[in-house]
Write a protein that holds these residues in place. Structure first.
Motif, PDB file in Angstrom:
ATOM      1  N   ALA A 110       0.848  -1.194   0.000  1.00 43.60           N
ATOM      2  CA  ALA A 110       0.000   0.000   0.000  1.00 43.60           C
ATOM      3  C   ALA A 110       0.881   1.240   0.000  1.00 43.60           C
ATOM      4  O   ALA A 110       2.082   1.167   0.261  1.00 43.60           O
ATOM      5  CB  ALA A 110      -0.904   0.013   1.231  1.00 43.60           C
ATOM      6  N   LEU A 111       0.240   2.357  -0.261  1.00 43.59           N
ATOM      7  CA  LEU A 111       0.898   3.660  -0.210  1.00 43.59           C
ATOM      8  C   LEU A 111       0.138   4.526   0.776  1.00 43.59           C
ATOM      9  O   LEU A 111      -1.094   4.436   0.871  1.00 43.59           O
ATOM     10  CB  LEU A 111       0.882   4.313  -1.593  1.00 43.59           C
ATOM     11  CG  LEU A 111       1.432   3.461  -2.725  1.00 43.59           C
ATOM     12  CD1 LEU A 111       1.029   4.035  -4.065  1.00 43.59           C
ATOM     13  CD2 LEU A 111       2.935   3.328  -2.613  1.00 43.59           C
ATOM     14  N   HIS A 112       0.871   5.348   1.495  1.00 44.45           N
ATOM     15  CA  HIS A 112       0.260   6.290   2.437  1.00 44.45           C
ATOM     16  C   HIS A 112       0.772   7.677   2.068  1.00 44.45           C
ATOM     17  O   HIS A 112       1.985   7.905   2.056  1.00 44.45           O
ATOM     18  CB  HIS A 112       0.644   5.942   3.878  1.00 44.45           C
ATOM     19  CG  HIS A 112       0.241   4.563   4.277  1.00 44.45           C
ATOM     20  ND1 HIS A 112      -0.997   4.283   4.807  1.00 44.45           N
ATOM     21  CD2 HIS A 112       0.901   3.384   4.195  1.00 44.45           C
ATOM     22  CE1 HIS A 112      -1.073   2.973   5.062  1.00 44.45           C
ATOM     23  NE2 HIS A 112       0.061   2.414   4.690  1.00 44.45           N
ATOM     24  N   VAL A 113      -0.152   8.592   1.744  1.00 47.06           N
ATOM     25  CA  VAL A 113       0.227   9.889   1.198  1.00 47.06           C
ATOM     26  C   VAL A 113      -0.650  10.975   1.814  1.00 47.06           C
ATOM     27  O   VAL A 113      -1.838  10.760   2.066  1.00 47.06           O
ATOM     28  CB  VAL A 113       0.062   9.875  -0.339  1.00 47.06           C
ATOM     29  CG1 VAL A 113       0.388  11.227  -0.945  1.00 47.06           C
ATOM     30  CG2 VAL A 113       0.929   8.793  -0.964  1.00 47.06           C
ATOM     31  N   ASP A 136      -1.317  17.605  12.161  1.00 47.80           N
ATOM     32  CA  ASP A 136      -2.770  17.474  12.217  1.00 47.80           C
ATOM     33  C   ASP A 136      -3.318  16.718  11.024  1.00 47.80           C
ATOM     34  O   ASP A 136      -4.524  16.561  10.898  1.00 47.80           O
ATOM     35  CB  ASP A 136      -3.422  18.858  12.257  1.00 47.80           C
ATOM     36  CG  ASP A 136      -3.104  19.597  13.544  1.00 47.80           C
ATOM     37  OD1 ASP A 136      -2.869  18.923  14.567  1.00 47.80           O
ATOM     38  OD2 ASP A 136      -3.100  20.837  13.518  1.00 47.80           O
ATOM     39  N   HIS A 137      -2.426  16.260  10.145  1.00 46.83           N
ATOM     40  CA  HIS A 137      -2.853  15.594   8.918  1.00 46.83           C
ATOM     41  C   HIS A 137      -2.506  14.120   8.959  1.00 46.83           C
ATOM     42  O   HIS A 137      -1.360  13.751   9.156  1.00 46.83           O
ATOM     43  CB  HIS A 137      -2.190  16.246   7.701  1.00 46.83           C
ATOM     44  CG  HIS A 137      -2.513  17.692   7.572  1.00 46.83           C
ATOM     45  ND1 HIS A 137      -3.683  18.141   7.022  1.00 46.83           N
ATOM     46  CD2 HIS A 137      -1.827  18.792   7.948  1.00 46.83           C
ATOM     47  CE1 HIS A 137      -3.700  19.454   7.060  1.00 46.83           C
ATOM     48  NE2 HIS A 137      -2.589  19.878   7.619  1.00 46.83           N
ATOM     49  N   GLU A 138      -3.518  13.289   8.776  1.00 50.20           N
ATOM     50  CA  GLU A 138      -3.304  11.850   8.684  1.00 50.20           C
ATOM     51  C   GLU A 138      -2.984  11.488   7.247  1.00 50.20           C
ATOM     52  O   GLU A 138      -3.521  12.090   6.313  1.00 50.20           O
ATOM     53  CB  GLU A 138      -4.557  11.085   9.128  1.00 50.20           C
ATOM     54  CG  GLU A 138      -4.858  11.192  10.606  1.00 50.20           C
ATOM     55  CD  GLU A 138      -3.852  10.469  11.479  1.00 50.20           C
ATOM     56  OE1 GLU A 138      -3.296   9.435  11.053  1.00 50.20           O
ATOM     57  OE2 GLU A 138      -3.624  10.949  12.603  1.00 50.20           O
ATOM     58  N   LEU A 139      -2.120  10.517   7.067  1.00 50.36           N
ATOM     59  CA  LEU A 139      -1.828  10.036   5.727  1.00 50.36           C
ATOM     60  C   LEU A 139      -3.010   9.236   5.208  1.00 50.36           C
ATOM     61  O   LEU A 139      -3.637   8.483   5.955  1.00 50.36           O
ATOM     62  CB  LEU A 139      -0.569   9.169   5.735  1.00 50.36           C
ATOM     63  CG  LEU A 139       0.720   9.878   6.142  1.00 50.36           C
ATOM     64  CD1 LEU A 139       1.864   8.870   6.218  1.00 50.36           C
ATOM     65  CD2 LEU A 139       1.061  10.990   5.178  1.00 50.36           C
ATOM     66  N   LEU A 140      -3.295   9.398   3.930  1.00 47.21           N
ATOM     67  CA  LEU A 140      -4.368   8.652   3.290  1.00 47.21           C
ATOM     68  C   LEU A 140      -3.810   7.352   2.727  1.00 47.21           C
ATOM     69  O   LEU A 140      -2.660   7.295   2.298  1.00 47.21           O
ATOM     70  CB  LEU A 140      -4.987   9.483   2.160  1.00 47.21           C
ATOM     71  CG  LEU A 140      -5.521  10.856   2.562  1.00 47.21           C
ATOM     72  CD1 LEU A 140      -6.006  11.605   1.323  1.00 47.21           C
ATOM     73  CD2 LEU A 140      -6.620  10.736   3.595  1.00 47.21           C
TER      74      LEU A 140
END
Length: 154
Positions: A110-113, A136-140
């Motif tokens: 998978a990729l987390h971006v 404050d930003h979660e990786l998608l």
């Protein structure tokens, strides 16, 4: 064994073009005995998340070194043989490991971006990665098949 490799959009493009991540030894992050605390029972999902966060912090440092890359963190999750993984010497993160050899695209799980909206916050973090930052930003999460779309190649 699941590993998390810090990257950038430049690195993701190279992964798509070359079919692998190279440059051994590679710095990656994983659930290690040091991270899990040895004998202490821990939640596997929490430990995986901490390893992912370590790779995301390392991605910020890669962005600092690559001013042309879009200001979005990228982490590549892959499944590789445990024999290819070793403790990272002088690591500052309990999840840090080194990986011998290359990681082929077929081993990527998978990729987390970051979402595009995170670009300003990540740009500020990349401007001074040693200062750390409140994220404050979660990786998608993205499936491997979405890599061309993510890079705008379809």
């Amino acid at each position: 064994m699941r590993i998390y490799l810090p990257s950038t959009f430049t690195g993701l493009a190279a992964l798509l073009d070359d079919g692998h991540i190279g440059g051994a030894p590679l710095r990656a992050y994983a659930v290690t005995p040091h991270l899990s605390g040895g004998d202490r029972p821990a939640d596997d999902e929490e430990l995986e998340y901490e390893a992912l966060r370590g790779a995301a912090r390392a991605s910020v440092r890669l962005l600092a070194a690559d001013p042309a890359a879009p200001r979005r963190r990228a982490v590549v999750a892959a499944e590789i043989s445990e024999a290819a993984v070793a403790a990272a010497p002088e690591a500052d993160d309990p999840a840090a490991v080194t990986v011998a050899g290359t990681v082929p695209l077929k081993r990527v799980a998978a990729l987390h971006v970051d979402a595009p909206e995170a670009a300003d916050a990540i740009a500020a973090a990349a401007a001074d990665p040693a200062a750390g930052h409140d994220d404050d930003h979660e990786l998608l999460w993205y499936a491997v098949q979405e890599l061309p779309d993510l890079l705008g190649r379809r």
